[in-house]
Structures are given as C-alpha cells and as structure tokens.
Motif scaffolding. Structure first.
Motif, PDB file in Angstrom:
ATOM      1  N   UNK A 163       0.793  -1.216   0.000  1.00 37.82           N
ATOM      2  CA  UNK A 163       0.000   0.000   0.000  1.00 37.82           C
ATOM      3  C   UNK A 163       0.826   1.267   0.000  1.00 37.82           C
ATOM      4  N   UNK A 164       2.028   1.218  -0.581  1.00 37.05           N
ATOM      5  CA  UNK A 164       2.887   2.394  -0.642  1.00 37.05           C
ATOM      6  C   UNK A 164       2.579   3.215  -1.893  1.00 37.05           C
ATOM      7  N   UNK A 165       2.681   4.526  -1.752  1.00 37.73           N
ATOM      8  CA  UNK A 165       2.461   5.403  -2.898  1.00 37.73           C
ATOM      9  C   UNK A 165       3.679   5.472  -3.799  1.00 37.73           C
ATOM     10  N   UNK A 166       4.861   5.197  -3.239  1.00 33.33           N
ATOM     11  CA  UNK A 166       6.105   5.351  -3.991  1.00 33.33           C
ATOM     12  C   UNK A 166       6.906   4.055  -3.944  1.00 33.33           C
ATOM     13  N   UNK A 167       7.536   3.735  -5.087  1.00 27.46           N
ATOM     14  CA  UNK A 167       8.367   2.534  -5.148  1.00 27.46           C
ATOM     15  C   UNK A 167       9.575   2.658  -4.235  1.00 27.46           C
ATOM     16  N   UNK A 168      10.103   3.867  -4.102  1.00 24.76           N
ATOM     17  CA  UNK A 168      11.254   4.073  -3.228  1.00 24.76           C
ATOM     18  C   UNK A 168      10.972   3.719  -1.781  1.00 24.76           C
ATOM     19  N   UNK A 169       9.752   3.955  -1.337  1.00 22.13           N
ATOM     20  CA  UNK A 169       9.386   3.584   0.034  1.00 22.13           C
ATOM     21  C   UNK A 169       9.422   2.080   0.207  1.00 22.13           C
ATOM     22  N   UNK A 170       8.877   1.358  -0.775  1.00 24.35           N
ATOM     23  CA  UNK A 170       8.900  -0.108  -0.703  1.00 24.35           C
ATOM     24  C   UNK A 170      10.337  -0.632  -0.744  1.00 24.35           C
ATOM     25  N   UNK A 171      11.210   0.020  -1.518  1.00 22.35           N
ATOM     26  CA  UNK A 171      12.599  -0.428  -1.608  1.00 22.35           C
ATOM     27  C   UNK A 171      13.312  -0.309  -0.267  1.00 22.35           C
ATOM     28  N   UNK A 172      12.973   0.710   0.508  1.00 20.05           N
ATOM     29  CA  UNK A 172      13.621   0.880   1.816  1.00 20.05           C
ATOM     30  C   UNK A 172      13.188  -0.184   2.809  1.00 20.05           C
ATOM     31  N   UNK A 173      12.086  -0.853   2.534  1.00 23.90           N
ATOM     32  CA  UNK A 173      11.626  -1.922   3.412  1.00 23.90           C
ATOM     33  C   UNK A 173      12.401  -3.209   3.209  1.00 23.90           C
ATOM     34  N   UNK A 174      13.062  -3.341   2.076  1.00 20.79           N
ATOM     35  CA  UNK A 174      13.653  -4.623   1.687  1.00 20.79           C
ATOM     36  C   UNK A 174      15.095  -4.695   2.167  1.00 20.79           C
ATOM     37  N   UNK A 175      15.409  -5.764   2.882  1.00 21.11           N
ATOM     38  CA  UNK A 175      16.771  -6.066   3.305  1.00 21.11           C
ATOM     39  C   UNK A 175      17.161  -7.399   2.678  1.00 21.11           C
ATOM     40  N   UNK A 176      18.296  -7.403   2.015  1.00 21.95           N
ATOM     41  CA  UNK A 176      18.734  -8.610   1.314  1.00 21.95           C
ATOM     42  C   UNK A 176      20.006  -9.136   1.938  1.00 21.95           C
ATOM     43  N   UNK A 177      20.287 -10.397   1.665  1.00 21.73           N
ATOM     44  CA  UNK A 177      21.488 -11.034   2.193  1.00 21.73           C
ATOM     45  C   UNK A 177      22.716 -10.539   1.444  1.00 21.73           C
ATOM     46  N   UNK A 178      23.854 -10.673   2.061  1.00 15.60           N
ATOM     47  CA  UNK A 178      25.086 -10.196   1.468  1.00 15.60           C
ATOM     48  C   UNK A 178      25.439 -10.880   0.162  1.00 15.60           C
ATOM     49  N   UNK A 179      24.893 -12.057  -0.107  1.00 19.34           N
ATOM     50  CA  UNK A 179      25.196 -12.802  -1.340  1.00 19.34           C
ATOM     51  C   UNK A 179      24.104 -12.635  -2.392  1.00 19.34           C
ATOM     52  N   UNK A 180      23.299 -11.563  -2.293  1.00 19.00           N
ATOM     53  CA  UNK A 180      22.140 -11.483  -3.190  1.00 19.00           C
ATOM     54  C   UNK A 180      22.558 -11.299  -4.647  1.00 19.00           C
ATOM     55  N   UNK A 181      23.731 -10.698  -4.910  1.00 22.61           N
ATOM     56  CA  UNK A 181      24.178 -10.558  -6.294  1.00 22.61           C
ATOM     57  C   UNK A 181      24.496 -11.929  -6.884  1.00 22.61           C
ATOM     58  N   UNK A 182      25.242 -12.743  -6.136  1.00 22.70           N
ATOM     59  CA  UNK A 182      25.555 -14.086  -6.612  1.00 22.70           C
ATOM     60  C   UNK A 182      24.295 -14.935  -6.769  1.00 22.70           C
ATOM     61  N   UNK A 183      23.366 -14.795  -5.819  1.00 23.27           N
ATOM     62  CA  UNK A 183      22.116 -15.561  -5.901  1.00 23.27           C
ATOM     63  C   UNK A 183      21.322 -15.196  -7.146  1.00 23.27           C
ATOM     64  N   UNK A 184      21.292 -13.892  -7.467  1.00 25.49           N
ATOM     65  CA  UNK A 184      20.553 -13.448  -8.650  1.00 25.49           C
ATOM     66  C   UNK A 184      21.188 -13.997  -9.919  1.00 25.49           C
ATOM     67  N   UNK A 185      22.537 -14.042  -9.941  1.00 26.50           N
ATOM     68  CA  UNK A 185      23.215 -14.563 -11.130  1.00 26.50           C
ATOM     69  C   UNK A 185      22.914 -16.051 -11.311  1.00 26.50           C
ATOM     70  N   UNK A 186      22.953 -16.832 -10.221  1.00 20.66           N
ATOM     71  CA  UNK A 186      22.660 -18.263 -10.299  1.00 20.66           C
ATOM     72  C   UNK A 186      21.230 -18.486 -10.774  1.00 20.66           C
ATOM     73  N   UNK A 187      20.290 -17.690 -10.245  1.00 15.49           N
ATOM     74  CA  UNK A 187      18.895 -17.835 -10.671  1.00 15.49           C
ATOM     75  C   UNK A 187      18.743 -17.526 -12.148  1.00 15.49           C
ATOM     76  N   UNK A 188      19.485 -16.518 -12.648  1.00 15.14           N
ATOM     77  CA  UNK A 188      19.428 -16.193 -14.067  1.00 15.14           C
ATOM     78  C   UNK A 188      19.967 -17.311 -14.936  1.00 15.14           C
ATOM     79  N   UNK A 189      21.054 -17.949 -14.482  1.00 16.86           N
ATOM     80  CA  UNK A 189      21.606 -19.064 -15.246  1.00 16.86           C
ATOM     81  C   UNK A 189      20.640 -20.242 -15.303  1.00 16.86           C
ATOM     82  N   UNK A 190      19.966 -20.496 -14.177  1.00 15.41           N
ATOM     83  CA  UNK A 190      18.997 -21.590 -14.152  1.00 15.41           C
ATOM     84  C   UNK A 190      17.830 -21.313 -15.080  1.00 15.41           C
ATOM     85  N   UNK A 191      17.394 -20.055 -15.148  1.00 17.36           N
ATOM     86  CA  UNK A 191      16.311 -19.692 -16.054  1.00 17.36           C
ATOM     87  C   UNK A 191      16.737 -19.859 -17.506  1.00 17.36           C
TER      88      UNK A 191
END
Length: 346
Positions: free
Chosen positions: A201-229
């Motif tokens: 229910x946020x009016x701005x995408x930036x507000x939702x982005x500040x809510x998100x905390x990711x793990x320190x390996x999220x870049x590597x995880x995203x790359x692995x997921x892309x390769x699997x796709x």
C-alpha cells in the motif's frame, strides 16, 4: 535500491533470509507461538493475535488496518487465493484512507481460513450481522455484539510472544518489523518491487525499496537464478518434442551453422547460444516470426517441428483448494461453532 544486510533485517527467521528457498514457512517466532496455542489459558484471544501477526508477516497488512477489517472484507471470490478489502489503508502524508485489495498470497489464505472456521465462532458473535469485525474482542457492546480489538492489544501480544519465543533477540519486535520482513521475503522469493509496493500500500516505489533487506550474497544468488532460467527448457516442451534437427536433416541440412546462415539471409539473426539450443532440441524460447521463417526455409509445417507426446501428460488429479481457487470457484467460508482447539497451518 534494496538495503544490503549481511544479517537478516528481522528476528522472525534468520534461516529464511539466508535461504530464499526456505520461504519462511517455519519461522522461529511463529513456530513457538503456534505451539503455545495448545496450552495457553485463553485460546481464542491468543489465536486471534497470532492471526493478526501473520497478516503482517505474510502480506504486510498493518495492525491498524487489520483491526478495522470486517468479516465481509474477506473476498474469497477475488483472484486465485482471495483478497482482503483493506478499506482503511494508511494514506501517505496525511491524505486520509488509502483503500486497497491485498491478495491472500504467501499462505495467508490457509491461515485466515483456519481462523474464520475454527476460531472466530468462539467469540460468540453473529457472523450474519452487517459490519461484524473480522478480529473481534472479548469485550461486548451494549447490544451484546463483539467490539473490535484495539491495536495496542496486538502490539502487546507480539511483544510478549517475542520475549517468550525469541529470548536471544535484543531488539524490539514490532508490527512494522513484520512488514519489513514480509517485503524482504517476497523480494527474495522473486516478487518484483512494483508488486511489493502495491501489496504494502505504498504510494512510492522508493518507500517499498527501503523496506527490503537482502542477504550479502544477493548478487551471486541473482546470477545463479538467471543461469537456471536460461538453461531451463522452453515452457511447454515437456509435453511437445522439438524436432528441428531431424526436419533439417531430412532436407540435407546437417550443420547448425548452415541453418543459422540461411536464417540470416531471411533477416532473422540468431546468436550462437540460441542456435545451439534450437539445434539440441531444448530451446529456451522460439518466437512466432522465427517459427514462420524456419517453416519457410525447410518447406514444412509447424506440426513437423513440434511433435505432441500425449503419453507424457500427467493423469488428472483431484482438485485441491488452491486449484479450485485458481479455477475461479468461490470458496464457501463461514465461522463454525466450536469449543475445542485447533492449530493453524504452518
């Protein structure tokens, strides 16, 4: 950009943030709270508080929004899993209520179904009465109906549950932390930032982005997921056989490079990687215009390139509740008179 954290942003489940496939189904705080329902002194109020906290952790509904929900605001006929008609959503910059429809995803439908059918009837209110609260209080109005539980009741219940079931957590577990946990888990599970913004229910995408905390390996995880796709076979090829190589061989074309050159002459430029997938029988994607050119080069029809394999189609299974909801069948959910105890789904 989502905030990077080497440690999870929420005490609700460290393993859930470390492992995106975990999906947070067995969160430590809720696991202990769920087991406490078996032995607690007052079952229905604690089960109600548990259900409200799960709304915040599963779909990000604020407790001030949850307490204003009516029983009729649960719209099981909408969407695949049903939706909550959040009529008193928090508006930005004091602009007043910002209503929204919150889909009951992330297991929220099963948990709410349990609460309505097994718990709600123990409060002794009439579910046919207009405006009856979804999360009632034990206190009665002058006419004998249930009043609404206050937000402070839910805050105190969450703090007590955290103190009991998360003794090692040094911070303060608030409903707002649960909303941040919800956003982080959905993001790790693959939900887009724009979908999370709409859900919270946020009016701005930036507000939702500040809510998100990711793990320190999220870049590597995203790359692995892309390769699997990339390496996954084209959708639907499990039931259809891609027969390009045999069709080309029947016309004297024995090399993928030769067919690639013929496609380029027709204005269709295909990379070596994609051509390898087409030639091996497991293409990632095939566009309709590419299929038309292939048929023109080979002088064949689509039925020669795509061969049906009906024996690989699984036999029909009895429809589950989720499948019935996905097919548009409306669930019939009404509170049932009960006096015993039951545990919510995990």
């Amino acid at each position: 950009m989502p905030a990077r954290r080497d440690e999870p942003a929420s005490p609700v489940g460290r393993a859930a943030v470390a492992d995106p496939a975990h999906r947070g189904r067995d969160r430590p705080a809720f696991t202990g709270w769920r087991q406490e329902l078996v032995t607690c002194r007052k079952f229905s109020p604690m089960a109600r508080n548990y259900a409200v906290a799960r709304r915040a952790a599963d779909v990000g509904v604020r407790i001030t929004e949850a307490r204003m929900l009516d029983l009729d605001d649960v719209r099981w006929e909408l969407g695949r899993y049903g939706k909550l008609n959040v009529r008193h959503g928090k508006g930005s910059r004091r602009k007043g209520p910002r209503p929204r429809l919150a889909p009951l995803i992330n297991g929220a439908d099963r948990n709410l179904l349990w609460f309505i059918e097994d718990v709600w009837g123990q409060f002794g209110d009439d579910h046919t009465r207009p405006g009856v609260p979804l999360f009632p209080s034990e206190r009665k109005n002058h006419d004998g109906s249930c009043s609404r539980a206050t937000a402070d009741v839910f805050r105190r219940a969450l703090a007590a549950a955290a103190a009991t079931h998360l003794p090692a957590w040094a911070g303060k577990l608030t409903p707002h932390v649960l909303r941040r946990f919800c956003a982080s888990q959905l993001y790790l599970g693959g939900m887009s930032l724009f979908a999370i913004q709409e859900l919270l229910g946020h009016a701005w995408t930036g507000t939702a982005a500040r809510y998100i905390h990711v793990h320190g390996t999220h870049v590597e995880d995203a790359w692995v997921a892309g390769q699997q796709t990339r390496d996954r076979p084209m959708e639907g090829t499990g039931l259809m056989k891609w027969n390009l190589r045999l069709a080309a061989a029947n016309r004297g074309i024995w090399k993928a490079s030769e067919l690639q050159r013929m496609l380029a002459e027709r204005g269709v430029v295909i990379s070596a990687g994609k051509m390898s997938g087409l030639w091996s029988g497991q293409p990632n994607t095939v566009k309709l215009d590419e299929l038309d050119v292939l048929c023109a080069i080979l002088g064949c029809g689509v039925d020669e390139l795509l061969l049906p394999e009906p024996e690989t189609v699984p036999a029909p299974q009895p429809a589950t509740d989720d499948q019935a909801a996905a097919s548009g069948q409306t669930r019939s959910v009404t509170p049932r008179p009960r006096t015993g105890r039951s545990l919510p789904p995990r």
